[in-house]
Design an enzyme around this catalytic site. Structure first.
Site, PDB file in Angstrom:
ATOM      1  N   ASN A   1     -20.636  26.087 -35.594  1.00 37.14           N
ATOM      2  CA  ASN A   1     -19.539  26.387 -34.667  1.00 37.14           C
ATOM      3  C   ASN A   1     -19.668  27.746 -34.000  1.00 37.14           C
ATOM      4  OD1 ASN A   1     -18.188  23.995 -34.651  1.00 37.14           O
ATOM      5  ND2 ASN A   1     -16.964  24.481 -36.458  1.00 37.14           N
TER       6      ASN A   1
ATOM      7  N   GLU B   1     -22.635  21.581 -43.833  1.00 35.80           N
ATOM      8  CA  GLU B   1     -22.824  23.014 -44.087  1.00 35.80           C
ATOM      9  C   GLU B   1     -22.130  23.335 -45.413  1.00 35.80           C
ATOM     10  OE1 GLU B   1     -22.816  25.209 -39.722  1.00 35.80           O
ATOM     11  OE2 GLU B   1     -20.901  24.633 -40.555  1.00 35.80           O
TER      12      GLU B   1
ATOM     13  N   HIS C   1     -18.646  21.550 -44.998  1.00 38.19           N
ATOM     14  CA  HIS C   1     -18.258  21.265 -43.616  1.00 38.19           C
ATOM     15  C   HIS C   1     -19.032  20.086 -43.040  1.00 38.19           C
ATOM     16  CE1 HIS C   1     -17.953  22.649 -39.190  1.00 38.19           C
ATOM     17  NE2 HIS C   1     -16.941  21.879 -39.507  1.00 38.19           N
TER      18      HIS C   1
ATOM     19  N   SER D   1     -13.415  24.353 -40.321  1.00 40.38           N
ATOM     20  CA  SER D   1     -14.452  24.605 -39.317  1.00 40.38           C
ATOM     21  C   SER D   1     -14.708  26.091 -39.168  1.00 40.38           C
ATOM     22  CB  SER D   1     -14.009  24.081 -37.961  1.00 40.38           C
ATOM     23  OG  SER D   1     -13.610  22.761 -38.044  1.00 40.38           O
TER      24      SER D   1
HETATM   25  N1  CAA Z   1     -18.176   4.417 -37.591  1.00 37.66           N
HETATM   26  C1  CAA Z   1     -19.190   3.545 -37.518  1.00 37.66           C
HETATM   27  N2  CAA Z   1     -19.971   3.401 -36.433  1.00 37.66           N
HETATM   28  C2  CAA Z   1     -19.694   4.169 -35.363  1.00 37.66           C
HETATM   29  C3  CAA Z   1     -18.643   5.119 -35.357  1.00 37.66           C
HETATM   30  C4  CAA Z   1     -17.874   5.230 -36.535  1.00 37.66           C
HETATM   31  N3  CAA Z   1     -16.852   6.100 -36.633  1.00 37.66           N
HETATM   32  N4  CAA Z   1     -18.608   5.743 -34.152  1.00 37.66           N
HETATM   33  C5  CAA Z   1     -19.594   5.207 -33.418  1.00 37.66           C
HETATM   34  N5  CAA Z   1     -20.248   4.265 -34.140  1.00 37.66           N
HETATM   35  C6  CAA Z   1     -21.387   3.470 -33.723  1.00 37.66           C
HETATM   36  C7  CAA Z   1     -21.027   2.526 -32.609  1.00 37.66           C
HETATM   37  O1  CAA Z   1     -20.562   1.293 -33.105  1.00 37.66           O
HETATM   38  C8  CAA Z   1     -22.333   2.380 -31.867  1.00 37.66           C
HETATM   39  O2  CAA Z   1     -23.134   1.390 -32.462  1.00 37.66           O
HETATM   40  P1  CAA Z   1     -24.186   0.566 -31.555  1.00 37.66           P
HETATM   41  O3  CAA Z   1     -25.126   1.587 -30.994  1.00 37.66           O
HETATM   42  O4  CAA Z   1     -24.836  -0.363 -32.520  1.00 37.66           O
HETATM   43  O5  CAA Z   1     -23.340  -0.099 -30.513  1.00 37.66           O
HETATM   44  C9  CAA Z   1     -23.047   3.698 -32.091  1.00 37.66           C
HETATM   45  O6  CAA Z   1     -22.384   4.348 -33.180  1.00 37.66           O
HETATM   46  C10 CAA Z   1     -22.958   4.577 -30.890  1.00 37.66           C
HETATM   47  O7  CAA Z   1     -21.597   4.717 -30.534  1.00 37.66           O
HETATM   48  P2  CAA Z   1     -21.053   4.656 -29.055  1.00 37.66           P
HETATM   49  O8  CAA Z   1     -21.825   3.646 -28.263  1.00 37.66           O
HETATM   50  O9  CAA Z   1     -19.571   4.502 -29.131  1.00 37.66           O
HETATM   51  O10 CAA Z   1     -21.271   6.068 -28.449  1.00 37.66           O
HETATM   52  P3  CAA Z   1     -22.507   7.043 -28.463  1.00 37.66           P
HETATM   53  O11 CAA Z   1     -23.781   6.311 -28.212  1.00 37.66           O
HETATM   54  O12 CAA Z   1     -22.127   8.169 -27.559  1.00 37.66           O
HETATM   55  O13 CAA Z   1     -22.589   7.609 -29.953  1.00 37.66           O
HETATM   56  C11 CAA Z   1     -21.941   9.474 -31.244  1.00 37.66           C
HETATM   57  C12 CAA Z   1     -21.509   8.196 -30.541  1.00 37.66           C
HETATM   58  C13 CAA Z   1     -22.793   9.133 -32.468  1.00 37.66           C
HETATM   59  C14 CAA Z   1     -20.680  10.145 -31.680  1.00 37.66           C
HETATM   60  C15 CAA Z   1     -22.830  10.330 -30.278  1.00 37.66           C
HETATM   61  O14 CAA Z   1     -22.234  10.401 -29.014  1.00 37.66           O
HETATM   62  C16 CAA Z   1     -23.015  11.737 -30.753  1.00 37.66           C
HETATM   63  O15 CAA Z   1     -23.838  12.002 -31.621  1.00 37.66           O
HETATM   64  N6  CAA Z   1     -22.227  12.671 -30.176  1.00 37.66           N
HETATM   65  C17 CAA Z   1     -22.254  14.087 -30.585  1.00 37.66           C
HETATM   66  C18 CAA Z   1     -21.376  14.259 -31.779  1.00 37.66           C
HETATM   67  C19 CAA Z   1     -21.344  15.672 -32.219  1.00 37.66           C
HETATM   68  O16 CAA Z   1     -21.920  16.578 -31.636  1.00 37.66           O
HETATM   69  N7  CAA Z   1     -20.612  15.906 -33.294  1.00 37.66           N
HETATM   70  C20 CAA Z   1     -20.403  17.247 -33.822  1.00 37.66           C
HETATM   71  C21 CAA Z   1     -19.169  17.797 -33.248  1.00 37.66           C
HETATM   72  S1  CAA Z   1     -18.866  19.427 -33.795  1.00 37.66           S
HETATM   73  C22 CAA Z   1     -18.081  19.199 -35.247  1.00 37.66           C
HETATM   74  O17 CAA Z   1     -17.739  18.128 -35.681  1.00 37.66           O
HETATM   75  C23 CAA Z   1     -17.836  20.438 -36.014  1.00 37.66           C
HETATM   76  C24 CAA Z   1     -16.526  21.041 -35.883  1.00 37.66           C
HETATM   77  O18 CAA Z   1     -16.106  21.713 -36.823  1.00 37.66           O
HETATM   78  C25 CAA Z   1     -15.735  20.986 -34.650  1.00 37.66           C
END
Ligand code: CAA
Length: 296
Positions: free
Chosen positions: A196, A157, A145, A124
């Site tokens: 990040n 990325e 990334h 990251s």
């Molecule tokens: N595999 C398959 N399907 C998944 C899953 C997985 N691992 N995780 C969630 N889903 C599916 C769920 O089954 C759900 O399906 P339905 O809508 O059909 O029920 C759908 O995705 C939505 O999931 P949730 O209802 O559990 O929750 P949500 O609506 O909040 O969505 C999320 C989850 C897609 C993660 C969404 O909240 C989101 O986009 N969050 C932001 C994530 C983000 O910003 N990520 C970047 C982080 S920074 C990073 O990663 C970089 C670093 O270096 C730190």
């Protein structure tokens, strides 16, 4: 090595990111995948997270059960680094965000890589140039990334280290496309890359709002979800990414830029010391059930 020559991929680390990357490689790109970790428990947990995720795709109707089984059968778990690395054209490292651990790993992996194989890091924030410097072929090392959860987040990325060749960048772009992802190129090996560097100061600021008692975690997250249209508020996102991972990224940003805007909040440090790592430990700013957080 060109992207189209990639058939076998190894993912080093079966944790929060590694299991998802391995799944994308098998599920979308159709690669033959080896998934390595250092303990059987870790590998088993990674495979079990892949099964759970595949089951979600099946439940939603996006995948049939037979196809899910076939994808799973193309992911080979192992504890043996040499066996994991030597056959693959692309090795994606998704180990813990600890520079010393990663450098040790890169030295070892470099011994086993087949000629022309690419070593891509999912780090990251750690310098790609530094990681490449301990390998025999730094021109074949680059950043790749992914974002959490890799199964759903559409971005990769691609990061060019000081010695990364154009061919390596192009091969990683091609592999990203094969995985169904959009790639952006970070032309310089700059700490935190693009996302990040923007995200971490916002997450740190949210933790500061909690420690200053300005608002509750729930209201801070509500404000950002409704006011900025983020899919998750910053504190839920901190829990989701892992407070230890966020702290490690902040520390690299702080150390490299020497700019106080990247200083991690004391609250974050204390929570990590207390083992309140977020979703992975069951508790962070929220208590986590199997799937979703519940307010404390
Ligand atoms: N595999 C398959 N399907 C998944 C899953 C997985 N691992 N995780 C969630 N889903 C599916 C769920 O089954 C759900 O399906 P339905 O809508 O059909 O029920 C759908 O995705 C939505 O999931 P949730 O209802 O559990 O929750 P949500 O609506 O909040 O969505 C999320 C989850 C897609 C993660 C969404 O909240 C989101 O986009 N969050 C932001 C994530 C983000 O910003 N990520 C970047 C982080 S920074 C990073 O990663 C970089 C670093 O270096 C730190």
């Amino acid at each position: 090595m060109s992207g189209s020559q990639v058939k076998r991929v190894t993912v080093l680390g079966a944790g929060l990111m590694g299991h998802g990357i391995a799944q994308v490689c098998a599920q979308t790109a159709g690669y033959d995948v080896t998934l390595l970790d250092v303990k059987q428990d870790f590998v088993d947990r990674g495979m079990s997270m892949i099964k759970d995720s595949l089951a979600k795709f099946v439940a939603k109707g996006g995948l049939d059960k037979g196809k899910a089984d076939e994808i799973l059968s193309r992911i080979h778990p192992t504890l043996d680094l040499k066996e994991a690395v030597e056959r693959s054209e692309l090795v994606i490292e998704a180990a813990t965000e600890d520079p010393k651990l990663k450098l040790d790993l890169y030295r070892k992996v470099s011994e086993y890589l087949r000629p022309g194989a690419i070593l891509a890091s999912n780090t990251s924030s750690i310098s790609i140039t530094l990681l490449g410097s301990v390998t025999k072929n730094p021109e074949n090392v680059a950043g790749m990334h992914f974002f959490n959860p890799p199964q759903l987040m559409p971005l990769i990325e691609v990061i060019r280290g000081a010695k990364t060749s154009d061919a390596t960048v192009e091969a990683i772009r091609a592999a990203a496309k094969q995985m169904g992802k959009e790639a952006v190129l970070c032309k310089k090996d700059s700490p935190g890359f693009i996302v990040n560097r923007i995200l971490l100061p916002a997450l740190t600021e949210a933790a500061l709002l909690v420690s200053e008692g300005v608002a509750t975690p729930e209201d801070i997250d509500k404000a950002v979800t409704l006011g900025l249209n983020w899919p998750m508020g910053p504190l839920k996102l901190l829990d989701y990414v892992g407070l230890d991972t966020a702290l490690a990224i902040s520390e690299v940003l702080m150390q490299e830029f020497q700019d106080p805007k990247y200083r991690p909040s004391l609250l974050l440090r204390q929570m990590v010391r207390a083992g309140l790592l977020g979703r992975k430990s069951g508790q962070g700013f929220y208590e986590w059930t199997e799937r979703n957080p519940k307010s404390k």
